[in-house]
Design a protein around this motif. Sequence first.
Motif, mmCIF file in Angstrom:
data_model
loop_
_atom_site.group_PDB
_atom_site.id
_atom_site.type_symbol
_atom_site.label_atom_id
_atom_site.label_comp_id
_atom_site.label_asym_id
_atom_site.label_seq_id
_atom_site.Cartn_x
_atom_site.Cartn_y
_atom_site.Cartn_z
ATOM 1 N N THR A 61 30.693 -12.546 -19.703
ATOM 2 C CA THR A 61 30.717 -13.731 -20.534
ATOM 3 C C THR A 61 29.697 -14.371 -21.410
ATOM 4 O O THR A 61 30.045 -15.152 -22.280
ATOM 5 C CB THR A 61 31.411 -14.445 -19.088
ATOM 6 O OG1 THR A 61 32.535 -13.886 -18.908
ATOM 7 C CG2 THR A 61 31.755 -16.186 -19.289
ATOM 8 N N GLU A 62 28.338 -14.305 -20.762
ATOM 9 C CA GLU A 62 27.851 -15.022 -21.075
ATOM 10 C C GLU A 62 27.540 -14.258 -22.941
ATOM 11 O O GLU A 62 26.712 -15.274 -23.721
ATOM 12 C CB GLU A 62 26.581 -15.166 -20.578
ATOM 13 C CG GLU A 62 26.028 -15.814 -18.874
ATOM 14 C CD GLU A 62 27.868 -15.234 -18.514
ATOM 15 O OE1 GLU A 62 27.643 -13.537 -18.124
ATOM 16 O OE2 GLU A 62 27.824 -15.932 -17.659
ATOM 17 N N LEU A 120 39.162 -14.727 -32.702
ATOM 18 C CA LEU A 120 37.752 -13.895 -32.806
ATOM 19 C C LEU A 120 36.659 -13.710 -31.988
ATOM 20 O O LEU A 120 35.942 -13.047 -32.299
ATOM 21 C CB LEU A 120 37.237 -15.963 -33.481
ATOM 22 C CG LEU A 120 37.400 -16.542 -34.653
ATOM 23 C CD1 LEU A 120 36.727 -17.843 -34.925
ATOM 24 C CD2 LEU A 120 37.501 -15.797 -35.585
ATOM 25 N N ALA A 121 37.151 -13.908 -30.726
ATOM 26 C CA ALA A 121 36.091 -13.826 -29.405
ATOM 27 C C ALA A 121 37.206 -12.579 -28.934
ATOM 28 O O ALA A 121 35.860 -11.257 -28.892
ATOM 29 C CB ALA A 121 36.897 -14.415 -28.192
ATOM 30 N N TRP A 122 38.213 -12.352 -29.270
ATOM 31 C CA TRP A 122 38.260 -10.876 -29.606
ATOM 32 C C TRP A 122 38.027 -9.847 -30.423
ATOM 33 O O TRP A 122 37.630 -8.622 -29.964
ATOM 34 C CB TRP A 122 40.345 -11.091 -29.446
ATOM 35 C CG TRP A 122 40.618 -9.673 -29.462
ATOM 36 C CD1 TRP A 122 41.227 -8.411 -28.653
ATOM 37 C CD2 TRP A 122 41.602 -9.218 -31.154
ATOM 38 N NE1 TRP A 122 41.616 -7.550 -29.189
ATOM 39 C CE2 TRP A 122 42.515 -7.889 -30.188
ATOM 40 C CE3 TRP A 122 42.109 -9.561 -31.757
ATOM 41 C CZ2 TRP A 122 42.988 -7.585 -31.427
ATOM 42 C CZ3 TRP A 122 42.067 -8.736 -32.576
ATOM 43 C CH2 TRP A 122 43.398 -7.295 -32.478
ATOM 44 N N THR A 124 36.922 -17.381 -23.538
ATOM 45 C CA THR A 124 36.808 -16.961 -24.840
ATOM 46 C C THR A 124 35.179 -18.176 -25.596
ATOM 47 O O THR A 124 35.026 -19.081 -24.511
ATOM 48 C CB THR A 124 37.600 -17.375 -25.802
ATOM 49 O OG1 THR A 124 38.291 -18.788 -25.416
ATOM 50 C CG2 THR A 124 38.644 -16.393 -25.401
ATOM 51 N N GLY A 125 34.686 -17.319 -26.207
ATOM 52 C CA GLY A 125 33.809 -18.306 -26.474
ATOM 53 C C GLY A 125 33.957 -19.280 -27.574
ATOM 54 O O GLY A 125 35.023 -19.608 -27.936
ATOM 55 N N SER A 126 32.899 -20.638 -28.007
ATOM 56 C CA SER A 126 33.884 -21.123 -29.107
ATOM 57 C C SER A 126 32.947 -21.170 -30.187
ATOM 58 O O SER A 126 31.912 -20.325 -30.754
ATOM 59 C CB SER A 126 32.635 -22.632 -28.580
ATOM 60 O OG SER A 126 32.098 -22.771 -28.035
ATOM 61 N N THR A 127 33.346 -21.534 -31.224
ATOM 62 C CA THR A 127 33.472 -22.135 -32.620
ATOM 63 C C THR A 127 32.740 -23.088 -33.112
ATOM 64 O O THR A 127 34.196 -24.093 -33.604
ATOM 65 C CB THR A 127 34.118 -21.532 -33.457
ATOM 66 O OG1 THR A 127 34.677 -19.750 -33.477
ATOM 67 C CG2 THR A 127 33.555 -21.235 -34.605
ATOM 68 N N PRO A 128 32.282 -23.769 -32.155
ATOM 69 C CA PRO A 128 31.984 -25.430 -32.645
ATOM 70 C C PRO A 128 32.169 -26.175 -34.692
ATOM 71 O O PRO A 128 31.709 -25.118 -34.969
ATOM 72 C CB PRO A 128 30.783 -25.570 -32.238
ATOM 73 C CG PRO A 128 29.888 -24.438 -31.876
ATOM 74 C CD PRO A 128 30.708 -23.246 -32.554
ATOM 75 N N ASP A 129 32.839 -27.210 -34.410
ATOM 76 C CA ASP A 129 32.943 -28.135 -35.674
ATOM 77 C C ASP A 129 33.988 -27.134 -36.490
ATOM 78 O O ASP A 129 35.147 -28.048 -37.261
ATOM 79 C CB ASP A 129 31.723 -27.869 -36.355
ATOM 80 C CG ASP A 129 30.592 -28.575 -35.266
ATOM 81 O OD1 ASP A 129 29.443 -28.555 -35.788
ATOM 82 O OD2 ASP A 129 30.573 -29.763 -34.179
ATOM 83 N N LEU A 157 29.492 -13.027 -25.015
ATOM 84 C CA LEU A 157 30.109 -12.835 -25.868
ATOM 85 C C LEU A 157 30.165 -14.467 -25.901
ATOM 86 O O LEU A 157 30.129 -15.342 -27.288
ATOM 87 C CB LEU A 157 32.054 -13.182 -25.434
ATOM 88 C CG LEU A 157 32.507 -13.828 -25.981
ATOM 89 C CD1 LEU A 157 33.144 -12.481 -27.705
ATOM 90 C CD2 LEU A 157 34.220 -13.390 -25.478
ATOM 91 N N GLU A 158 29.617 -15.425 -25.474
ATOM 92 C CA GLU A 158 29.689 -16.875 -26.006
ATOM 93 C C GLU A 158 28.296 -16.870 -26.703
ATOM 94 O O GLU A 158 28.837 -17.796 -27.970
ATOM 95 C CB GLU A 158 29.455 -17.740 -24.097
ATOM 96 C CG GLU A 158 28.685 -19.208 -24.489
ATOM 97 C CD GLU A 158 30.004 -19.635 -25.044
ATOM 98 O OE1 GLU A 158 29.638 -20.940 -26.408
ATOM 99 O OE2 GLU A 158 31.132 -19.861 -25.561
ATOM 100 N N GLU A 159 27.208 -16.208 -26.692
ATOM 101 C CA GLU A 159 26.827 -15.967 -27.593
ATOM 102 C C GLU A 159 26.239 -15.606 -28.393
ATOM 103 O O GLU A 159 26.018 -16.117 -30.351
ATOM 104 C CB GLU A 159 25.005 -14.826 -27.325
ATOM 105 C CG GLU A 159 23.420 -15.444 -27.597
ATOM 106 C CD GLU A 159 22.502 -14.463 -26.928
ATOM 107 O OE1 GLU A 159 21.570 -14.191 -27.940
ATOM 108 O OE2 GLU A 159 22.616 -14.041 -26.369
ATOM 109 N N LEU A 160 27.754 -14.365 -29.327
ATOM 110 C CA LEU A 160 28.229 -13.805 -29.921
ATOM 111 C C LEU A 160 28.774 -14.651 -30.662
ATOM 112 O O LEU A 160 28.613 -14.731 -32.098
ATOM 113 C CB LEU A 160 29.045 -12.321 -29.780
ATOM 114 C CG LEU A 160 27.818 -11.447 -28.854
ATOM 115 C CD1 LEU A 160 29.616 -10.362 -28.826
ATOM 116 C CD2 LEU A 160 27.153 -11.125 -30.158
ATOM 117 N N CYS A 161 29.628 -15.440 -29.987
ATOM 118 C CA CYS A 161 30.603 -16.559 -30.712
ATOM 119 C C CYS A 161 29.460 -17.363 -30.948
ATOM 120 O O CYS A 161 29.930 -18.674 -32.171
ATOM 121 C CB CYS A 161 31.539 -16.739 -29.427
ATOM 122 S SG CYS A 161 32.606 -15.875 -28.991
#
Length: 216
Positions: free
Chosen positions: A105-106, A87-89, A1-6, A108-112
């Motif tokens: 995967t890449e 959120l990633a789903w 899954t992607g990340s949502t930092p902070d 999805l990470e950018e979208l997140c």
Amino acid sequence: TGSTPDLLESWGAREPLAASATRRAAPATAFIQSNTPIDFLAENDALEFAAEGDGARLQGHPITTDVIKRLCEDLRCLNPDGVRQLLAWRLALKHEQRSGALPSTEELEELCQREAQAERQRMETAMSRAPKVAAAAAARKPAGQTALTGQASGLQAAHRDLLEACAGDEDKDVLDALNREIEELTTALRAPDLTSAQTCQLRRLLGQKRSQRVRA
């Protein structure tokens, strides 16, 4: 899954729903379409799948795994990892709706990352407006309420002075920085247009900073 930092560092599980409270269950399809998904998760207790139509198709989708379904059952128990998974789903499904294919995967990470940046900007905008809103609200306060607020501010100032009197020069620099952050967060909480999720995040951050000040 992607990340949502902070944004989710201060997210924590909510208190169990009171026996007398009404359980707020929202359609999972509404979460997918929401423009404020973090707020959506904070304001509801569960996501439900309809027995037919779009809800049934969503429940049967290959990426609606058993893990996702369990997370949807009780949003009050979500930790930051659970929120990130939902959120990633959501983003993967929205990408499929637009393009006809699930993201890599890449992708999805950018979208997140993009969504995290948009949410962070929204939070910063709300906080930047808070001082003006707080000043206007203070001007409208009854005299009695203003006096009570002044007493509370006086107690906070006395507590701050006591901490500073016991601190060394290096500690005072740390305390000064913490005091500034606490004042900014306290002011931000007075903004009238904060969402439930923003209020929750700001309160948790404020509690963390106050604890750090006591330990400093």
